[in-house]
Write an enzyme that holds these catalytic residues in place. Sequence first.
Site, PDB file in Angstrom:
ATOM      1  N   ARG A  37      14.891  54.122  67.979  1.00 46.50           N
ATOM      2  CA  ARG A  37      15.143  52.901  67.196  1.00 46.50           C
ATOM      3  C   ARG A  37      15.863  53.269  65.899  1.00 46.50           C
ATOM      4  O   ARG A  37      16.649  52.513  65.359  1.00 46.50           O
ATOM      5  CB  ARG A  37      13.810  52.225  66.873  1.00 46.50           C
ATOM      6  CG  ARG A  37      13.967  50.921  66.127  1.00 46.50           C
ATOM      7  CD  ARG A  37      12.632  50.178  66.008  1.00 46.50           C
ATOM      8  NE  ARG A  37      12.860  48.778  65.734  1.00 46.50           N
ATOM      9  CZ  ARG A  37      12.933  48.249  64.530  1.00 46.50           C
ATOM     10  NH1 ARG A  37      12.785  49.005  63.462  1.00 46.50           N
ATOM     11  NH2 ARG A  37      13.173  46.967  64.374  1.00 46.50           N
TER      12      ARG A  37
ATOM     13  N   CYS B 161       8.094  48.959  55.955  1.00 47.69           N
ATOM     14  CA  CYS B 161       9.373  49.633  56.122  1.00 47.69           C
ATOM     15  C   CYS B 161       9.764  50.404  54.868  1.00 47.69           C
ATOM     16  O   CYS B 161       9.664  49.886  53.756  1.00 47.69           O
ATOM     17  CB  CYS B 161      10.430  48.570  56.434  1.00 47.69           C
ATOM     18  SG  CYS B 161      12.032  49.269  56.734  1.00 47.69           S
TER      19      CYS B 161
HETATM   20  P1  RVP Z   1       6.926  42.365  58.471  1.00 51.19           P
HETATM   21  O1  RVP Z   1       6.749  41.023  59.105  1.00 51.19           O
HETATM   22  O2  RVP Z   1       7.353  42.263  57.048  1.00 51.19           O
HETATM   23  O3  RVP Z   1       5.689  43.201  58.608  1.00 51.19           O
HETATM   24  O4  RVP Z   1       8.131  43.086  59.217  1.00 51.19           O
HETATM   25  C1  RVP Z   1       8.158  43.324  60.600  1.00 51.19           C
HETATM   26  C2  RVP Z   1       9.488  43.932  60.989  1.00 51.19           C
HETATM   27  O5  RVP Z   1       9.690  45.173  60.324  1.00 51.19           O
HETATM   28  C3  RVP Z   1       9.650  44.270  62.438  1.00 51.19           C
HETATM   29  O6  RVP Z   1       9.944  43.169  63.258  1.00 51.19           O
HETATM   30  C4  RVP Z   1      10.783  45.290  62.421  1.00 51.19           C
HETATM   31  O7  RVP Z   1      12.061  44.697  62.397  1.00 51.19           O
HETATM   32  C5  RVP Z   1      10.587  45.981  61.097  1.00 51.19           C
HETATM   33  N1  RVP Z   1       9.991  47.301  61.261  1.00 51.19           N
HETATM   34  C6  RVP Z   1       9.138  47.719  62.218  1.00 51.19           C
HETATM   35  N2  RVP Z   1       8.866  49.008  61.950  1.00 51.19           N
HETATM   36  C7  RVP Z   1       9.538  49.321  60.851  1.00 51.19           C
HETATM   37  C8  RVP Z   1       9.560  50.607  60.186  1.00 51.19           C
HETATM   38  O8  RVP Z   1       8.792  51.498  60.494  1.00 51.19           O
HETATM   39  N3  RVP Z   1      10.441  50.771  59.227  1.00 51.19           N
HETATM   40  N4  RVP Z   1      10.205  48.263  60.436  1.00 51.19           N
END
Ligand code: RVP
Length: 486
Positions: A400, A304
């Site tokens: 989203r 993210c």
């Molecule tokens: P991680 O477990 O740290 O990989 O995080 C997964 C979470 O990140 C997802 O459940 C979602 O809430 C968030 N996410 C998914 N896509 C993105 C993005 O592109 N920013 N973030």
Amino acid sequence: TEKLRVPESLTFDDVLLRPMESRVEPDDADVSTRVSKNVELNIPILSAAMDTVTESGMAIGMAREGGLGVLHRNMNAEQMVREIERVKRADELVIRREDVVTANPGQTISEVDEMMERAGVSGAPVVDDDDVVLGIISGTDIRPYLEVGESDEVGEAMTDEVITAERDVTARDALELMYDHKIERVPIVDDDSRLVGLVTMQGILQRREHENAARDDDGRLVCGVAVGPFDDERAQMADDAGVDVIFIDCAHAHNLNVIDTARDIKESVEADVVVGNVGTREAAAELVDFADGIKVGIGPGSICTTRVVSGSGMPQISAVAEVADVAADYDIPVIADGGIRYSGDAIKAVAAGADAVMLGSYFAGTDEAPGRVITMNGKKYKQYRGMGSVGAMQSGGADRYLKEDNEDEEYVPEGVEAATPYKGSLASELHQLVGGMQSGMGYVGAETISGVKERARFVRVSAAGQTEGHPHDVMITDEAPNYSPS
Ligand code: RVP
């Protein structure tokens, strides 16, 4: 100035659980929980609604281990319905009529032999044109006919004394029938002897293998699905398909338009409705009067870039604690979503107030995640991308991030596309994750997830403490199954 008098906010590496008096042996710690008001899980784990993490294969795997997979939404509505049905039917006791392979009495032995081989079944009910069950044909019936009687008809070879049962048969009753009559499959029929389903020994044994599975009241695996923040039509379709939990999936669910739609959706569906993501007490306060669960996480995800792109976010331990503070008064479960790298992070999230945790990167490298294994420099990886990455937004998930789909592809992404080490089976990853959480429960002396929420206390960690907490001054020779240096 007033502007610069800002509250401190903390994340996973800023805190540790204070060790406390305990009589809890980790193996005995009970990790069952609620993910939403009406849906219980046997482990407090969810797989993320991302197109490189959760399709039906992952959702089936998660539910069989006691958790919940949340199907992503970069697929069309018909595909979504099919995926939900795959999960709900995976471990069903009674295989439905439309999924039962049947033979007709006029078929030849060689035709039916070929058909069963193709379908991967070792026996089939024989039905007439009105679907009335006439007999059962199995490998044992066929064998004497091979080579010499291959053009004989099924009607002649089949066993015509069929033991059948009614639709509401229990696994126990079915087993008893099979035992008494030394058979492996029992057709389920209606009052007119018409075929409505089939119970097989293999199916029952498969269910037994997953005794910790998370199931609905009818014994089917539980399933979650993400829908767009304004997609009430899809929510309705998911509900009709029998999904257990609908996740209103938005990067910023404190948007009041999102909340209005979410409230409407909640009123029109039977499934539980979890709303997210949020990260503050003010946002939680807007949701508590209708949501069945609240999901927390603004920017902690491994892929993210929301915080760097938008300058906004909330370190995850503080976010969870704020939301849980509000949600607790309304008895609404809280899910901590994103940023979890180790089992220790997961139990810290629970200590901060979460009832369950959602992970993406942790599971993206497993066999159950979609996508193929890639090899780079002799090492194996799987693709893992943010749902706010350019690639994922092009595949349909831009709303989203409250952005419009656009043709010229000039998205402002909030995520990256990446690769994550290939990890093998989901079951062994979950074993490490849950086992580590149970260790944490031993250290804080809590027998249950709600016990951790109530009892656990944090200590603050300095940069020196943080270094001390990881392996240091050594060179790791054999990597542990639950630790790799980041
Ligand atoms: P991680 O477990 O740290 O990989 O995080 C997964 C979470 O990140 C997802 O459940 C979602 O809430 C968030 N996410 C998914 N896509 C993105 C993005 O592109 N920013 N973030």
